[in-house]
Design a protein around this motif. Structure first.
Motif, PDB file in Angstrom:
ATOM      1  N   CYS A 277      34.746  38.387  35.969  1.00  0.00           N
ATOM      2  CA  CYS A 277      33.594  37.703  36.561  1.00  0.00           C
ATOM      3  C   CYS A 277      32.816  36.920  35.501  1.00  0.00           C
ATOM      4  CB  CYS A 277      32.708  38.744  37.221  1.00  0.00           C
ATOM      5  SG  CYS A 277      31.205  38.053  37.903  1.00  0.00           S
ATOM      6  N   HIS A 280      28.917  38.572  35.012  1.00  0.00           N
ATOM      7  CA  HIS A 280      28.570  39.858  34.384  1.00  0.00           C
ATOM      8  C   HIS A 280      29.629  40.205  33.347  1.00  0.00           C
ATOM      9  CE1 HIS A 280      31.538  41.864  37.017  1.00  0.00           C
ATOM     10  NE2 HIS A 280      31.387  42.922  36.237  1.00  0.00           N
ATOM     11  N   CYS A 301      32.466  38.476  43.760  1.00  0.00           N
ATOM     12  CA  CYS A 301      32.622  39.513  42.738  1.00  0.00           C
ATOM     13  C   CYS A 301      32.229  40.843  43.347  1.00  0.00           C
ATOM     14  CB  CYS A 301      31.776  39.234  41.502  1.00  0.00           C
ATOM     15  SG  CYS A 301      31.806  40.639  40.352  1.00  0.00           S
ATOM     16  N   CYS A 304      29.364  42.660  41.069  1.00  0.00           N
ATOM     17  CA  CYS A 304      28.011  42.105  41.255  1.00  0.00           C
ATOM     18  C   CYS A 304      27.618  42.116  42.738  1.00  0.00           C
ATOM     19  CB  CYS A 304      27.910  40.648  40.827  1.00  0.00           C
ATOM     20  SG  CYS A 304      28.411  40.235  39.190  1.00  0.00           S
TER      21      CYS A 304
HETATM   22 ZN    ZN Z   1      30.439  39.984  38.628  1.00  0.00          ZN
END
Ligand code: ZN
Length: 628
Positions: A277, A280, A301, A304
């Motif tokens: 991702c 993050h 994602c 997240c």
């Molecule tokens: Zn993420």
């Protein structure tokens, strides 16, 4: 060939309580097992009947066979929407026959049941058990109600079908896949081993990925991502040297950027189905980009818990402070523009004024009855205005009152309202209510210039809204218009109309053919099934008979005790006609019945409750003689 299962004979409109569940289970004995077509099963479920997908009694050790498997997604520990599940199952090549929402389903907290049907009945218990565990595991055990593993389990009816394919899975295709679930171990340990080696608490992330794709690690930041972060549009202009594109409406612009711009390519993400991702610090690939059912490119994602289209991705990467800034940057990097003519700008301003007026004190002051009547459906009009604002074409075409004409489809409206697209009837009905109040105008295709008609068809086709295009106009709200709207609203009240009863028949019975035809131009005529003759639509003999019986019942009740309630009428006539039929008939005929028989429908109050000796709790709506 049908699917053998057990369906309870009593429908419920909400989750049954403990006592009812006990009775349901006692009723659903193995001798009740019968073959049903998938469509019949769906019908029962939507009516609220409980179902046991297996041929099995109360206890699991009485299990005999099973062709259909239910997975109850309650989303208690972890969350997956039904749209995501559909996408997931499509990727896994596990097409369910249908998916329905359960009684506790909420728009913002999906609860639903996925139903798989096989091409043959499974008669070996271990195989059936393995299939159930395999399906639960594929969907993700953290979403699923654990008690699904019990093959004797019953499933309550539900609210709505949100997916339907009637697909039958081939048992032979799955034999190998389910083999690892075919264990003599107790289900509890089996479930544990399915999770083994997963450090992450939310098992979905890893499992989804490893099942579908080979994980890989890549460098987080591509040059394109760095350019977006730095608001560097030149990077893209130099790289692609895109030709200038001009859009006539904002909606066309949005469709282009969301559906046509290849998001992975733009972001320079190569293995876009599964990657680390970009939002993050991701050690395992948790992100993926895919196209959803509307053909939108979506960045997802699991860690997240985000799901963005291009607008979200760019807004977040570039940390843009307003949506307009985000659009401006997107326009720059893609070299696109929205051009608006003076006509478009003016119409947009008018619609915005109408939207504000709809929620203003002025509206409440001039149209108090309207305000009450449309209380629950105001959002429909609001969404239509918002659609109109994004869809004004430079085609300078207005209706006879000078209101701008725009087009959309009921399906698009459903999407905007967050209503299932299978609920088209409900939406159409509410549009008629707005039309009756003269807050909305539906135009016939014949009234639309041919060129505009063609544009509409093409646009809707491009947008994947393949169903029928409807043309609407929204009258401006002015002091000149208010009295007319309010007049209709009062007529609505006096005629005892209800939103639920809204139908061609309701208006035909109460106000006659001309009014009904105007509200339902497509219903004007019917084709005689026998002679093929085109005739005016009237009420059917069966419907007239039911209406007569309703009148008789009301009179009987009133003679006896001075009042009648809808509940009592339904009770009296359910045996003869069935509950749903009589309920619908009351809604459709009541306005006419009240009018022609000098009756009125009022909410009981303390005084009238005592006078009429109404025993029931609360203050019910009662039908009484209208003796003013
Ligand atoms: Zn993420």
């Amino acid at each position: 060939m049908g699917v053998k299962c057990i369906i309870d004979n009593i429908p419920y409109t909400e989750k049954p309580n403990k006592e009812e569940i006990r009775k349901i289970i006692n009723r659903m004995t193995i001798d009740k097992a019968k073959e049903y077509e998938i469509s019949e099963i769906i019908e029962y479920i939507l009516k609220g009947h409980t179902i046991r997908p297996s041929v099995c009694d109360k206890k699991e050790n009485t299990w005999q066979s099973q062709q259909m498997f239910f997975i109850d997604v309650d989303n208690n520990d972890n969350y997956i929407s039904y749209q995501e599940v559909i996408e997931l199952l499509e990727n896994l090549n596990l097409k369910p026959a249908f998916i329905y929402t359960s009684f506790n389903h909420k728009k913002y907290h999906h609860k639903y049941r996925i139903v798989f049907v096989f091409d043959e009945a499974i008669e070996d218990f271990d195989t059936a058990k393995a299939i159930q565990l395999y399906l639960m595991d594929m969907i993700g055990n953290s979403f699923v109600d654990k008690s699904c593993k019990n093959l004797n389990r019953i499933y309550f009816g539900g609210k709505e079908i949100v997916y339907q394919s009637n697909n039958k899975l081939k048992l032979s295709d799955l034999k190998e896949k389910i083999s690892k679930f075919q264990s003599k171990k107790s289900p509890q340990t089996l479930e544990n081993t399915a999770f083994e080696g997963n450090e992450v608490k939310s098992t979905y992330n890893n499992k989804y990925i490893t099942l579908l794709y080979v994980p890989f690690t890549q460098n987080h930041k591509t040059l394109a991502i760095t350019a977006i972060e730095g608001h560097n549009a030149d990077y893209f202009l130099q790289k692609y040297n895109p030709e200038k594109k001009i859009f006539k409406t904002k909606q066309e612009f949005l469709n282009y950027i969301i559906k046509e711009v290849n998001l992975p390519e733009l972001l320079e993400i190569e293995n876009y189905k599964s990657f680390n991702c970009i939002f993050h610090d991701d050690k395992n690939p948790s992100a993926g980009i895919f196209r959803n059912e509307n053909d939108d490119w979506i960045y997802n994602c699991f860690a997240c818990n985000i799901s963005y289209n291009i607008i979200g991705v760019i807004e977040r990467l570039g940390n843009f402070k307003t949506r307009v800034d985000t659009y401006d940057f997107i326009k720059k990097i893609l070299n696109v523009e929205i051009t608006e003519t003076e006509f478009q700008q003016k119409q947009k301003a008018i619609l915005l004024e109408t939207l504000q007026a709809l929620y203003s004190d002025e509206f409440i002051k001039y149209c108090p009855t309207t305000n009450k009547n449309i209380r629950t459906i105001r959002e429909y009009l609001q969404q239509l205005i918002l659609i109109a604002i994004d869809n004004i074409y430079d085609e300078e075409f207005t209706d006879s009152e000078g209101n701008v004409v725009f087009f959309t489809s009921v399906r698009e409206l459903a999407k905007r309202l967050g209503i299932s697209q299978y609920n088209i009837e409900k939406i159409s009905q509410r549009l008629v209510v707005l039309t009756y109040h003269e807050l909305l105008k539906k135009l016939d295709d014949e009234e639309i210039p041919k060129r505009f008609l063609e544009t509409a068809k093409k646009v809707m086709n491009d947008r994947n809204f393949d169903n029928k295009v409807n043309f609407f106009a929204i009258p401006s709200l002015t002091v000149n218009k208010y009295p007319q709207i309010e007049k209709q609203a009062i007529k609505w009240r006096n005629n005892h109309y209800t939103i639920k009863g809204t139908s061609y028949e309701m208006f035909l019975r109460a106000e006659g053919k001309e009014v009904a035809d105007k509200l339902y131009p497509q219903f004007k005529t019917v084709v005689d099934k026998i002679t093929g003759e085109i005739k005016d639509r009237t009420t059917t003999k069966a419907s007239d008979k039911r209406t007569e019986d309703i009148i008789k019942t009301i009179n009987k009740l009133i003679d006896k005790k001075g009042y009648a309630t809808e509940k009592e009428i339904i009770k009296a006539l359910t045996k003869k006609y069935g509950k749903t039929t009589i309920e619908t008939q009351i809604k459709r005929s009541l306005p006419q019945i009240l009018e022609e028989n000098n009756l009125k429908r009022v909410k009981a109050n303390k005084e009238s409750k005592e006078r009429l000796k109404i025993k029931s709790k609360g203050y019910p709506m009662v039908i009484i003689k209208d003796t003013l």
